[in-house]
Motif scaffolding. Sequence first.
Motif, PDB file in Angstrom:
ATOM      1  N   UNK A  74      36.405 -23.099   8.788  1.00 35.61           N
ATOM      2  CA  UNK A  74      36.145 -22.286   9.968  1.00 35.61           C
ATOM      3  C   UNK A  74      34.646 -22.027  10.048  1.00 35.61           C
ATOM      4  N   UNK A  75      34.087 -22.237  11.216  1.00 31.80           N
ATOM      5  CA  UNK A  75      32.665 -21.936  11.413  1.00 31.80           C
ATOM      6  C   UNK A  75      32.530 -21.175  12.725  1.00 31.80           C
ATOM      7  N   UNK A  76      31.415 -20.523  12.928  1.00 30.90           N
ATOM      8  CA  UNK A  76      31.241 -19.758  14.167  1.00 30.90           C
ATOM      9  C   UNK A  76      30.628 -20.638  15.252  1.00 30.90           C
ATOM     10  N   UNK A  77      31.392 -21.668  15.572  1.00 29.62           N
ATOM     11  CA  UNK A  77      30.979 -22.608  16.615  1.00 29.62           C
ATOM     12  C   UNK A  77      32.172 -22.841  17.522  1.00 29.62           C
ATOM     13  N   UNK A  78      31.924 -23.530  18.613  1.00 31.98           N
ATOM     14  CA  UNK A  78      32.984 -23.792  19.582  1.00 31.98           C
ATOM     15  C   UNK A  78      34.135 -24.527  18.870  1.00 31.98           C
TER      16      UNK A  78
ATOM     17  N   UNK B 143      28.868 -18.038  10.109  1.00 27.70           N
ATOM     18  CA  UNK B 143      28.982 -19.136   9.146  1.00 27.70           C
ATOM     19  C   UNK B 143      28.880 -20.445   9.894  1.00 27.70           C
ATOM     20  N   UNK B 144      28.035 -21.315   9.417  1.00 26.66           N
ATOM     21  CA  UNK B 144      27.947 -22.639  10.037  1.00 26.66           C
ATOM     22  C   UNK B 144      28.220 -23.757   9.038  1.00 26.66           C
ATOM     23  N   UNK B 145      28.328 -23.413   7.764  1.00 23.26           N
ATOM     24  CA  UNK B 145      28.520 -24.487   6.776  1.00 23.26           C
ATOM     25  C   UNK B 145      29.987 -24.593   6.354  1.00 23.26           C
ATOM     26  N   UNK B 146      30.245 -25.566   5.493  1.00 25.66           N
ATOM     27  CA  UNK B 146      31.617 -25.861   5.094  1.00 25.66           C
ATOM     28  C   UNK B 146      32.004 -24.997   3.888  1.00 25.66           C
ATOM     29  N   UNK B 147      32.207 -23.698   4.118  1.00 26.54           N
ATOM     30  CA  UNK B 147      32.567 -22.836   2.993  1.00 26.54           C
ATOM     31  C   UNK B 147      33.902 -22.126   3.211  1.00 26.54           C
TER      32      UNK B 147
END
Lengths: 699, 283, 158
Positions: free
Chosen positions: A324-328, A126-130
Amino acid sequence: MKEKQNISVGIDNVEAADKIAGLAKYTSDIVIEGMLYAKTVRSTIPRGTIREIKIPTLPKGYYTVDATDIPGDNIVGMLRDDWPVFAAHHVNHIGEPIMLIVREDKAIITEIVNKITITYDEAEPTFDFTDSCEQLSFQKGNTKKAFKEAKKIIDYTYETGYQEQTYIEPQGFIGYPENDGVTLIGSIQCPYYVKHAVMQTLGASEDLVRVIQATVGGAFGGKEEFPSLMACQLAVAIHKIARPIKMIYEREEDMEVTTKRHPAKITMSAAIDADNRVMAIKSHVGLDGGAYIGLSKVVLSRGMLASTNAYTIENVTARGDVYRTNTVPNGAFRGFGAPQMIFAIEMFMHHIAKDLNIDPLTFRKAHMVKQGDLTATSGVFRDPVIMNSMLEEVLKQSNYIEKVKQYQHPESNKGIGMSWFLHGFGFTGSGEKDKIKARVRLKKDEQDNVHILIAAVDMGQGPKTTMRKLVANLLDYPIEKVIFNNPDTRYVPDSGPTVASRTMMIVGGLLARATKKLQDQWVAHQEVVTEESYEQPSYVQWDNEAMHGDAYPAYSWGINVCEVEVDRQTYEVRVRNMWNIYDVGKAIDERIVLGQADGGQAQGIGYGYLEVMNHREGKIMQKNMTDYIIPTAADTPPMENTLMDNPYPLGPYGAKGVGELTLVGGAPAVALAIEQAIGKKVHTIPVTPERIMELIDNE
Amino acid sequence: MVENKIPTSYNEALKILATGSYQVLNGGTDLMVRYRGWSETRVKFKKNMLHIHNLDELNYITSKDEYIHIGATTTHETILHHPLIPEIMKKCLRVFASPAIRNMGTLVGNIGNASPAGDAVLIAYLLEARLVVESLRHQREVPIEDFIKGPGSIALAPDEIIKEIYFKKLNFNATYFTKVGGRQSDAISKVMFAAGYRLDADKIVDIRIAIGAVSPTIIKDKTIEKSIKGYTLKNLSNQKSMILSQYAAHINPIDDQRSNKHYRKKVALNLLEAFLNDIITRS
Amino acid sequence: MSEKISFELNGQSITITLSPDHRFLDVLRKHLNIVGPKEGCGEGECGACSVLMDGYIVQSCILPLGSVHGKKIMTIEGYRETKRFKALQDAFLTEGASQCGICTPGMIMATEYLLSHNPHPTDEEIRHGLAGNLCRCTGYNMIIKAIKRAAKEGEGLW
Ligand SMILES: Cc1cc2nc3c(=O)[nH]c(=O)nc-3n(C[C@H](O)[C@H](O)[C@H](O)COP(=O)(O)OP(=O)(O)OC[C@H]3O[C@@H](n4cnc5c(N)ncnc54)[C@H](O)[C@@H]3O)c2cc1C
Ligand code: FES
Ligand code: FES
């Protein structure tokens, strides 16, 4: 009695002579006989389950250290405990630590790391604001009613990007086994955060974990919570291998995997009445928390608390989410949520005025906070607010009004922008009382040297100088006889983390009281120890659930004015000048406060127009100092800084907070200046040449 | 394991190169960065390295007839401060990297690196420079545009070395150089532009245009330049949009972590247009 | 593989037997215990590792040991023994030009290079002279003031 020196007059920074001569010892300068090195093996995918890890046969004496070696909890103790020390089964961002490889030969370690293969069952990232995992909201007055009665409603959305702290000294620790426990020396802001986190991970008692601060080569929030992660890993390794181990990040590693300023998306909506006044503001802040939430909720709250900035608005609804996103993972950075929000509200006030066809300055002045007004959370601005006289002064210095007129001409390619801002210091609400519970200690030894025993870290912002000066001044005692060594948790009590611009105001305030006590109990040539602990001013009332009441005991204030020129062919921005004025109560040392001002503004404007960081499918694109652009000497403008005297009765000598204040207004000041120069509304920072081109082209 | 050799003479360097297994390491400002590893470990070079940076034999700037010759180990900073060097090169070198990098890096290394964003490469194109390439087998001369084949790719045999670069002195009324980087100094170019012209009354007798970082190699089109030569300023004004579209056809930039292709293209054309306008309005 | 490399370090002759493809910064820090030059980036960008080679400023993190053969190197360890350094140190202190200090040794070496070629630089010349030395703490203005102060008070030294 001899006349006392005015406390504000600058003195030489007590650490600087050694630093200039190259004598100061930073973490990577420390060498311990027989030490090993550790390198981290990291996930290469943004999300998935680890299926198999293939490790080549290790040469003798080489170790892996991973989740299975952790004696205590596989969690880095922070505000929200969701961040694993080592990924055990799942990985949630690229660069997530999975294990360490440890031994003395770095070349062989590298070879091993390169040979390790990890296979994953990949999951959809997930990279967006959801995926909201923290929500906050508060309410002042009756927003609903105001919006119903409004003559006009104006909405805008603002976006901000990553910002990397880019301390010049990368993160690092060196640690060694000591008396059945571990001792860690590192580049840190918060010795006790590290200590408590390591205790939890090792399942060790207080006496087995010792944390010492080395000279810190810049931090800016970046060494607030992240070092706890490294320290926990290293502690586990030392626990397993029983040898001294050093772990210093390479620059790229540091840029790719350490916490950054949260990218934000902020929507604002204003209800305007028939007299063109803002009756109500509704706002929503979305923060990209990254893969683990850590202290993101506090960042969110800080941002929301700034949602009406230096304006008094009767009715306010503020909501926010951390996604929460799958980024640092993102985390602390000077300003802590406020830079995002202050950018949004400053642009918004300007844009409302434009849409209403009124002069923005007049419009803002009509809403300016006055003493006695209620804050966004219905607390009270109790102390004198001198924004009006600050405004007058900075208008005069910068010739703002005249320039606004001149630069209206589109051919001028110039613009001038102004931001107003405030910053509360210390932990929000009752955090100082309930969470931090700061303690300070002063010890006078038999030689009559006075030792300051606090956990505050000098990372360049100067407490080594100001605290000594404070104590020496109060005692009317030579500063050379006041000693303040780098904190070592074996000797200093927990005076709290070096964050939130709390050091002078809160810790300094306690020290001032301990100094008074010491004076009273002073007996020459005898050891005397005094202590003080935090007590909340009785007037501070805060309901943490409702986010209602006095979020902070007092506020520092500021105005930045920034002048730019935009190149019509290349869309490049040159920042020509800055004028800045601050109310920090009382400067304990003018030279140090002015140094904070210069440096904070450089970071603030950098955030506004220069510093681009983004990720592609979870991978940070600008991962070195060539690609992540911070200002050089040639980019930074000359700055005129003015400090106002407005002592805060409860601060030591009247001092309030400084460190973060000087950053938070930089981005809107430069963005508004660019907005004028190009004649287009700016909604997103950084305002890069690429973005300026788009704004100009999308007529 | 990679071998390293530090030759004490140019001739020795050629002999080592003749083995065919060495790469030249000059100032190292490209190679040391590209192959760096963990601190305190050896740089991860893939080939045997020939350290030529201290070969004083190749550290020279000389002038013969109409030509200026610059030896391979001559650093940017030396070139920047040398009286023989044309102003257009100095304009470029003043904003090249930083003083420290200019003291280490070389013009020949910038060309050897063959980056489309190499600042001094752009000027070498503008100057229509030629390279003297040598090996024990032979010496040959190559025009810069034939030497650079693509990003990071050069026409150099394993036993060859670039000995020097040389170019003819310019005779222009005015020269132009613009570097667009991420910041005011110490930046890699997103776009760069260099040009020069000479007028005879209101007739253009010479013109050169080079555009960098917007295609795999520097754009310099002698055919277009030739077509402009002989124009009066009025002709130039009339042909301006045609010229712009001719160059636009060459501009084929990329998106990367530093910028995007739309911006690069637009700015390149803006700079070209501003240059043409400047000539036109100069009269 | 290893070669004998000789150079002068802060006035002392050094001969070291090591492969020439070591970063000179590592040779200084690890092999010679000269830790004044710092590593901030390892890619030539930040200047924390700046040293003087034959009087010219270079970034030691991307300087191959092979390039140092036969050269004279000056680091902050040698420079701090000079009168010029004292003038710079005083000016940096007075102007508050060093905060966290990690950039400062490199900044001092860059300043020496600048002033030795241009004893009375303008603001603009200083700003470009420091282009290769990043500082994240000070915003540079105090450094610029310090350099101007040193140039004035250290009149005749450069
Ligand atoms: C911080 C930093 C900033 C920079 N800024 C810029 C900038 O602003 N603009 C820019 O254009 N570049 C910049 N660079 C890149 C670099 O500095 C230049 O390309 C420089 O000119 C390279 O020269 P060198 O001698 O250091 O090359 P090296 O790294 O030694 O070599 C580069 C290449 O050329 C080959 N080579 C070198 N000499 C010869 C020879 N005599 N014969 C055959 N092959 C040879 C090498 O084998 C290698 O492939 C920067 C680099 C750094 C680290
Ligand atoms: S460490 Fe050498 S330039 Fe940054
Ligand atoms: S003083 Fe901290 S980086 Fe310069």
